[in-house]
Write an enzyme that holds these catalytic residues in place. Structure first.
Site, PDB file in Angstrom:
ATOM      1  N   GLY A  24     -48.607  23.819  28.314  1.00  0.00           N
ATOM      2  CA  GLY A  24     -49.216  23.223  27.334  1.00  0.00           C
ATOM      3  C   GLY A  24     -48.656  22.017  26.798  1.00  0.00           C
ATOM      4  N   ARG A  25     -47.418  21.937  27.202  1.00  0.00           N
ATOM      5  CA  ARG A  25     -46.979  20.589  26.089  1.00  0.00           C
ATOM      6  C   ARG A  25     -45.703  20.201  27.194  1.00  0.00           C
ATOM      7  NH1 ARG A  25     -42.749  22.917  21.454  1.00  0.00           N
ATOM      8  NH2 ARG A  25     -42.312  24.873  22.504  1.00  0.00           N
ATOM      9  N   LYS A  58     -40.652  18.144  28.190  1.00  0.00           N
ATOM     10  CA  LYS A  58     -41.050  19.055  27.318  1.00  0.00           C
ATOM     11  C   LYS A  58     -41.419  18.487  25.954  1.00  0.00           C
ATOM     12  CE  LYS A  58     -40.016  23.589  25.800  1.00  0.00           C
ATOM     13  NZ  LYS A  58     -38.925  24.901  25.607  1.00  0.00           N
ATOM     14  N   ASP A  97     -50.645  21.111  20.108  1.00  0.00           N
ATOM     15  CA  ASP A  97     -50.772  19.583  19.994  1.00  0.00           C
ATOM     16  C   ASP A  97     -49.735  19.036  21.154  1.00  0.00           C
ATOM     17  OD1 ASP A  97     -48.086  20.234  19.309  1.00  0.00           O
ATOM     18  OD2 ASP A  97     -48.197  19.021  17.397  1.00  0.00           O
ATOM     19  N   ASP A 143     -43.905  34.986  31.465  1.00  0.00           N
ATOM     20  CA  ASP A 143     -44.287  33.223  31.625  1.00  0.00           C
ATOM     21  C   ASP A 143     -42.836  32.901  31.342  1.00  0.00           C
ATOM     22  OD1 ASP A 143     -45.296  34.562  29.105  1.00  0.00           O
ATOM     23  OD2 ASP A 143     -45.296  32.422  28.385  1.00  0.00           O
ATOM     24  N   ASP A 168     -36.502  29.095  28.609  1.00  0.00           N
ATOM     25  CA  ASP A 168     -37.437  29.054  27.457  1.00  0.00           C
ATOM     26  C   ASP A 168     -36.615  29.187  26.238  1.00  0.00           C
ATOM     27  OD1 ASP A 168     -39.763  28.297  26.213  1.00  0.00           O
ATOM     28  OD2 ASP A 168     -40.993  28.906  28.139  1.00  0.00           O
TER      29      ASP A 168
END
Ligand code: AMP
Ligand code: MG
Length: 487
Positions: free
Chosen positions: A88-89, A109, A121, A248, A258
């Site tokens: 998503g980013r 990232k 966003d 994930d 992550d």
């Protein structure tokens, strides 16, 4: 800016990703370039530092040969299945081969919105980006498989969270960004063709020996289980709490990935949780092996249609592999603990001896890192010095006598035992209060504490006089109680 890309993931079918370029930012500013990593990867340091290089690191310029894309994946978040997450980013720019021929992903990232952004966003801000830089590079220096941080740039734009914060982009390097959740994505769609292609891709890229096995997909599962068991054992040996072990966030290649609310423990407590969103302690320090096994069971479930055409046989075979996790983890963890205690031989009762030490540490709230490191003292009066470094706690007396007796039963010389302890017990870890204060200074424009911290953490086994500040546990008023995802 020339980078020799070879983009194998982009050659997979379209439904594996969304092709798109990173969103340009207003005013790219280079904050940090990891020179040693750049050299290891065979990248041109001067070119990366140049305005053209910084434009690439900011996502303003797509370098020749890149195939930018956002990967699709699903995942179990805190136990609940989310059928579509995805980058998503983040944007995978492409893959490169290092001088030894090893393949690495180059990912940005915080590079803007993608079709997987949902309400987000697509951006990141400087604090968490530098935090990932510090923590992932510290893990690498500790010898723990991890994604790495190549560069940090600021965007010259503000990111709106609870307040307006300076935007930043991290360049992340990994052996791949395929996750357990990537398999779950296709399994949930019953897209058997994609599932098989993904499994074949992962075998070719990470587990080529599985291809030769009689049942390659069972062998793949087995190999992933082995790597994850070894990884989590390493985490436990340094007091690392990942904090958000959703499927994930579990790399298929067995790297730590992550870096959100992760943290290193100061005082030892198996129930320790730092993440503000982990309200039930699902991802507490001592739960990590169990969670890893649970996550691997999700991988096993996803792979079932490939493991055997007879579903009953597939379940039996996959279950048998998942059942090996606990034993593999325990063996790896015990091997790590033996090293931490300087034990070079395998004797009955070693596990009990190690767990007794942990138990005592938990009872008195001893500092995890410094207690183990204290055991490295040697020579005249060593026991007295160790005892003092353990906080002068009487609780340790009987244990130390047992430990000394166990050490004395080995054929190895004490020097060899101490050497083993010095490479198993880091002197320096990224302590939360040091990380927080370095980040606060950096966001305020002073990068010196960040630079000093990353320099010290690059040599975690060394006990330099200049690193005393970084080895000290927090004073009561410095204790960091919570960490945040930073999204
Ligand atoms: P994480 O908690 O970082 O593992 O992220 C979980 C999911 O949320 C992933 O699909 C991320 O790509 C997505 N995500 C996290 N932060 C943002 C953001 N600021 N904008 C868009 N997507 C995000
Ligand atoms: Mg994630």
């Amino acid at each position: 800016m020339r980078i020799a890309f070879d983009n194998s993931y982009a050659r997979l079918p379209d439904r594996f990703y969304a092709r798109l370029a990173p969103e340009p930012v207003e005013r790219p500013g280079l904050v940090k370039l990891n020179a040693s990593l750049a050299l290891e990867l065979g990248l041109d340091l001067e070119a990366l530092r140049s305005p053209a290089g910084v434009a690439v690191l900011a996502g303003n310029q797509v370098p020749e040969g890149a195939d930018p894309l956002a990967m699709a994946y699903a995942g179990h978040q805190f136990g609940s299945f989310v059928p579509q997450l995805g980058d998503g980013r983040a944007i995978l720019l492409g893959e490169i081969l290092d001088p030894a021929g090893e393949r690495f992903d180059i990912q940005l990232k915080g590079s803007g919105r993608t079709p997987f952004s949902r309400m987000g966003d697509g951006r990141a801000w400087l604090g968490p980006v530098l935090r990932e830089y510090i923590l992932s590079e510290a893990m690498h220096a500790l010898g723990i498989p991890t994604t790495r941080a190549l560069a940090v740039v600021t965007t010259g734009e503000l990111v709106l969270r609870e307040e307006a914060l300076p935007g930043a982009v991290l360049t992340r390097v990994s052996r791949s960004h395929v996750r357990i959740g990537t398999f779950e994505y296709f399994a949930a769609r019953r897209d058997l063709d994609a599932l098989r292609r993904l499994a074949d891709y992962v075998i070719a890229r990470h587990y080529p020996e599985a291809k030769e096995a009689e049942r390659p997909y069972g062998a793949l599962l087995d190999a992933v289980v082995a790597r994850q068991a070894a990884l989590v054992a390493k985490w436990l040996c340094v007091g690392f709490i990942h904090g958000v072990m959703n499927t994930d966030n579990m790399s298929i290649a067995g790297e730590t990935i992550d870096y959100g609310p992760c943290a290193f423990m100061d005082a030892y407590d198996p129930g320790r949780v730092f993440s503000s969103i982990d309200r039930t302690g699902r991802y507490a320090f001592g739960n990590q092996p169990r969670v890893a096994q649970w996550n691997l069971a999700r991988l096993a479930q996803s792979l079932l249609p490939l493991v055997h055409e007879d579903q009953e046989k597939a379940v039996a075979e996959a279950q048998a592999v998942i059942d090996t996790f606990a034993g593999r983890f325990e063996r790896a963890y015990l091997a790590g603990l033996r090293g931490k205690l300087g034990l070079l031989e395998v004797h009955d009762g070693d596990a009990e001896l190690a767990h007794a030490f942990l138990q005592l540490m938990a009872e008195v709230g001893a500092d995890f890192t410094n207690s183990f490191r204290a055991l490295c003292e040697r020579g005249e009066g060593a026991d007295e010095r160790i005892w003092v470094r353990l906080g002068g706690e009487g609780a340790f007396d009987a244990w130390m006598a047992r430990w000394r007796a166990r050490l004395a039963r080995e054929a190895a010389r004490p020097d060899a035992q101490v050497a083993e302890m010095r490479r198993s017990n880091p002197a320096v870890i990224p302590r939360n209060h040091r990380v927080e204060s370095a980040l606060e200074a950096a966001v305020g424009g002073d990068l010196a504490p960040f630079e000093e911290l990353t320099r010290v953490l690059a040599e975690p086994w060394a006990e330099r006089s200049g690193s005393a500040l970084f080895r000290a546990p927090p004073e009561p008023h410095e204790v960091v109680q919570q960490t945040f995802c930073g999204t």
